[in-house]
Design an enzyme around this catalytic site. Structure first.
Site, mmCIF file in Angstrom:
data_model
loop_
_atom_site.group_PDB
_atom_site.id
_atom_site.type_symbol
_atom_site.label_atom_id
_atom_site.label_comp_id
_atom_site.label_asym_id
_atom_site.label_seq_id
_atom_site.Cartn_x
_atom_site.Cartn_y
_atom_site.Cartn_z
ATOM 1 N N TRP A 2 0.823 -1.222 0.000
ATOM 2 C CA TRP A 2 0.000 0.000 0.000
ATOM 3 C C TRP A 2 0.854 1.267 0.000
ATOM 4 C CZ3 TRP A 2 -2.152 2.563 4.963
ATOM 5 C CH2 TRP A 2 -1.184 2.557 5.975
ATOM 6 N N GLU A 60 -0.975 -3.519 11.950
ATOM 7 C CA GLU A 60 -0.370 -4.834 11.673
ATOM 8 C C GLU A 60 -0.119 -5.701 12.909
ATOM 9 O OE1 GLU A 60 2.043 -4.770 7.553
ATOM 10 O OE2 GLU A 60 3.125 -3.808 9.194
#
Length: 807
Positions: free
Chosen positions: A354, A493
């Site tokens: 990303w 994450e």
């Protein structure tokens, strides 16, 4: 030139791998690490070369389990250039006494130079000066120039120039137990004229590469007989050039290399094209001159000048330099994405994540044609994204967290914790928010370029299918009377499941939910920018009916966004506030650096899933991507009251709980604090600025740069501190200069205009230097202007000074 030259005045073996990354040379087509000529891969050196989009897939066995990984291939080493005196050993900088050393990376012209004054074990003193370029104007060419002076000796010299096909992928230590031999040597031999070639093919992807090389020796004092001998093994081709030298003679050695692959366009075959290119390449000095012209053009478009410290200016240019070596004019038309670690090493296997979210804004406003080409990488993999969505039980297109050659999910199933030595499950593929990043990038590119052709033929189709995905993954919660998104992983994450739960993912990650809403809202904006015929045809092609459109609208107004009870703090996800607080002081005292808190806790048989911590910005990404006005409007659209006064509460809550285990984290931190405390923002900016140069993560930069953070720091100067925003067809500015930043000057492209921006503490100047659009709308501190070609806006009233000087 102090603001253009990276200089090392001492050879330090322990820093060499880091320097090789920093001194990588590339041109958007291929890149070669800044390893010294003639070195081989070991604990000190790693002379890797990488082709943009040059992947191969191999199987490996890990703990009794066969897994597949697609890697960015380390291609044959063209940097083989060595010399020896008489029958002595080949020169190695690690085996001689260094009297003087200087290494420079010239950012202005893309030149890597070294000067080594040394004495060998026999007491023979020499000066070797080397120059290297990876050609920016002709993407298939590279060259090395040597200047050798024997200071106190005469005798025979042998130069070995070669192409080594015996290399493997070993640049990332934690990957070394995996399969690493990615190609086979097909052919190697001599060219019809002087020179050599090597032809290889990857084992699975079947990409053919040919490297051709010509080496020439010239002497300042007359002509000397040169004896050439071919050196050939199963995986190596080279030639030895032998000649006599005299004390204080000056010898010039030039090695020119051409690289072609089976992926190249408009070629008969890679070998014939490589030979033709090397024959037409001209001399090293001619190549150097055209190299300088190509870089002059890039800097003319992209340079960002500040008066905020010499070191900061140098680092900004270093970051721009590496962006332009990864994505340049040579990228346009290639089927490649932009990898977060550049084409500088093997970290993340060269996959596409990303990070383009942090890279495209800078490209949009400088060379938007590159952004368009990189977005086409996503469009070509739309069918694979549709298949992935279908396989997961969703509609539309679900792009992978990690993408490589064909668009399938490339995230590894297990990854190695180097601290514990254990292979552990990797659930990062649940980061569905990458789809929102792609949609956001499409919209931002269109806002800057007004490229209706791209939107009509490619962008809108991707956007609508991503909107369908968000619609299908959203489920209605009767108890909340709102839609929700479950079983995902956010940008943080760290959190991949709830403590004690066997179910993967967390529920209602705030960032993911807001971005899904943003996508659905802007699907209507996209439709409004299409002509009726195109819109109708797309709706028929994608089988989108009014019922589905009504659902998009309903979800966009009724998505659930979690808040911590009794506050206006957006909850990172459902249940985040119930997790345990971490004893930060304890872990800092025990480990010092706790950037990778996940690895530390796993080593202690604990898990970050148990704690209220973040690796990097998650909720705060909303304040990075959107202005306060935009975010407040989004939340209001959803029925959640939120005001400017609530922003500080959110930033303070998450800053205290973030380990900044990603180079992107300090960048986002600097951005979101800019309008609350510019001096704190500037300190975070300076930390982000040196993150790669100083390798603050302790060993990650030798594996590849962090391109998102590099591009993001430049973008922070250009957009954040100038207050540049794109809103409803208007270019907005609301400058906010930190105390130590006195001046900003750069060019930008906006809807067909070349604009020159000049900002100081005293005035704001914006001049249109040319273009093909009639006029553009500009808003400076809430004052609107119409700017036409050749006109200049000068804004220097009392209001601007108050904004710039306020604390």
């Amino acid at each position: 030139m102090e603001k253009w030259i990276i200089e090392y005045s001492e050879y330090k073996p322990e820093e060499e791998l880091l320097r090789e990354t920093i001194c990588t040379l590339g041109n958007g087509y291929f890149a070669s690490r800044g390893a010294m000529d003639g070195t081989v891969a070991n604990d000190i050196h790693y002379p890797g070369s990488y082709l943009a989009g040059g992947y191969n897939r191999l199987r490996s066995e890990i703990s009794g389990r066969v897994i597949q990984n697609e890697d960015l291939v380390n291609w044959p080493n063209w940097l083989v250039l060595r010399f020896r005196i008489g029958s002595g050993p080949w020169f190695s900088i690690d085996q001689v006494k260094i009297l003087d050393f200087k290494q420079t990376l010239n950012l202005k012209f893309g030149l890597l130079e070294r000067k080594i004054h040394f004495v060998d074990e026999q007491g023979k003193e020499s000066v070797l000066t080397t120059h290297r370029i990876v050609h920016m104007e002709n993407k298939h060419l590279a060259a090395i120039h040597w200047h050798l002076i024997p200071k106190n000796w005469s005798g025979k010299v042998t130069i070995r120039s070669g192409l080594d096909g015996g290399v493997v992928n070993s640049g990332v230590k934690r990957y070394r137990t995996l399969s690493s031999r990615h190609f086979d040597v097909l052919e190697r031999g001599e060219l019809t004229k002087e020179g050599i070639y090597l032809k290889v093919r990857t084992r699975k992807s079947e990409i053919v590469m040919v490297q051709a090389a010509v080496t020439e020796v010239n002497f300042k004092h007359g002509v000397t007989t040169i004896k050439r001998e071919l050196v050939k093994t199963e995986e190596f081709i080279g030639e030895d050039l032998q000649f006599e030298v005299s004390e204080n003679d000056e010898i010039n050695i030039d090695k020119k290399v051409s690289i072609y692959t089976s992926r190249d366009k408009a070629i008969a075959n890679p070998l014939s094209e490589a030979v033709k290119a090397i024959e037409r390449s001209g001399s090293f000095s001619q190549m150097e001159e055209s190299q300088k012209l190509a870089w002059y053009d890039l800097w003319n478009r992209c340079d960002t000048v500040i008066n905020g410290g010499v070191q900061n200016q140098l680092m900004l240019r270093l970051h721009l330099f590496h962006l332009l070596q990864t994505t340049s004019f040579n990228t346009i038309g290639l089927d490649v994405g932009v990898p977060p670690r550049g084409w500088h090493g093997e970290a993340y296997r060269g996959h596409i994540f990303w990070d383009e979210l942090f890279i495209f804004p800078l490209l949009n406003l400088t060379i938007p044609e590159i952004t368009r080409s990189l977005l086409m990488y996503r469009y070509r993999r739309l069918s694979e994204a549709r298949y992935s969505a279908q396989e997961a039980g969703f509609e539309g297109a679900m792009y992978p967290w990690q993408s490589g050659s064909d668009g399938r999910e490339e995230s590894q199933k297990v990854h190695l914790n180097p601290q514990s030595g254990r292979w552990i499950p990797d659930d990062s593929s649940l980061q569905r928010h990458v789809n929102a990043a792609i949609a956001y990038n499409i919209w931002q590119y269109f806002q800057v370029s007004h490229d209706h052709e791209f939107l009509s033929f490619f962008g809108a189709e991707m956007f609508f299918d991503i909107a369908r995905f968000w619609s299908s993954i959203s489920t209605f919660n009767e108890e909340l009377n709102r839609y929700e998104i479950k079983n995902v992983v956010g940008p943080d994450e760290y959190h991949t499941q709830y403590p004690g739960s066997e179910e993967l993912g967390i529920n209602n990650n705030a960032y993911t939910n807001v971005m899904a809403v943003w996508t659905l809202i802007h699907a209507f904006e996209i439709a409004n920018n299409l002509d009726e015929n195109t819109k109708t045809q797309l709706m028929i092609k994608l089988n989108i009916d009014q019922r589905e459109i009504n659902r998009w609208d309903d979800i966009s107004r009724n998505m659930y966004i979690p808040f911590i009870k009794g506050t206006k703090t957006i909850n990172q996800f459902d249940g985040f506030e119930k997790l345990k607080e971490l004893d930060w002081d304890k872990y800092h005292e025990k480990y010092g650096d706790i950037l990778r808190l996940d690895r530390i806790l796993e080593t202690e048989n604990d898990s970050v899933n148990n704690y209220r911590v973040a690796k990097q910005a998650d909720v705060l990404m909303l304040f990075y991507l959107f202005s306060s006005e935009e975010l407040i409007s989004l939340l209001k659209h959803l029925g959640y009251p939120f005001s400017y006064d609530n922003i500080k509460e959110n930033i303070d809550f998450y800053e205290k709980r973030t380990s900044h285990g990603s180079t992107l984290s300090k960048l986002v931190s600097s951005w979101v604090t800019a309008r609350l405390n510019r001096e704190v923002s500037w300190k975070s900016f300076e930390k982000a600025l040196i993150s790669d140069f100083k390798d603050i993560q302790g060993g990650t930069t030798p594996e590849g740069i962090h391109l998102g953070a590099m591009a993001g720091t430049v973008d922070l100067i250009r957009r954040c501190y100038t207050g540049l925003e794109l809103r409803k067809g208007t270019l907005w500015f609301k400058p906010q200069l930190p105390r130590k930043l006195e001046k900003i000057n750069f060019k930008l492209r906006y809807r067909g205009h070349w604009l020159n921006l000049h900002l100081t503490k005293e005035e704001f100047r914006l001049k249109s230097e040319g273009g093909w659009a009639e006029s553009i709308k500009v808003n400076i501190n809430n004052k609107e202007y119409i700017l036409t070609t050749g006109e200049e806006i000068i804004f220097a009233d009392k209001e601007l000074k108050e904004v710039l000087y306020s604390i």
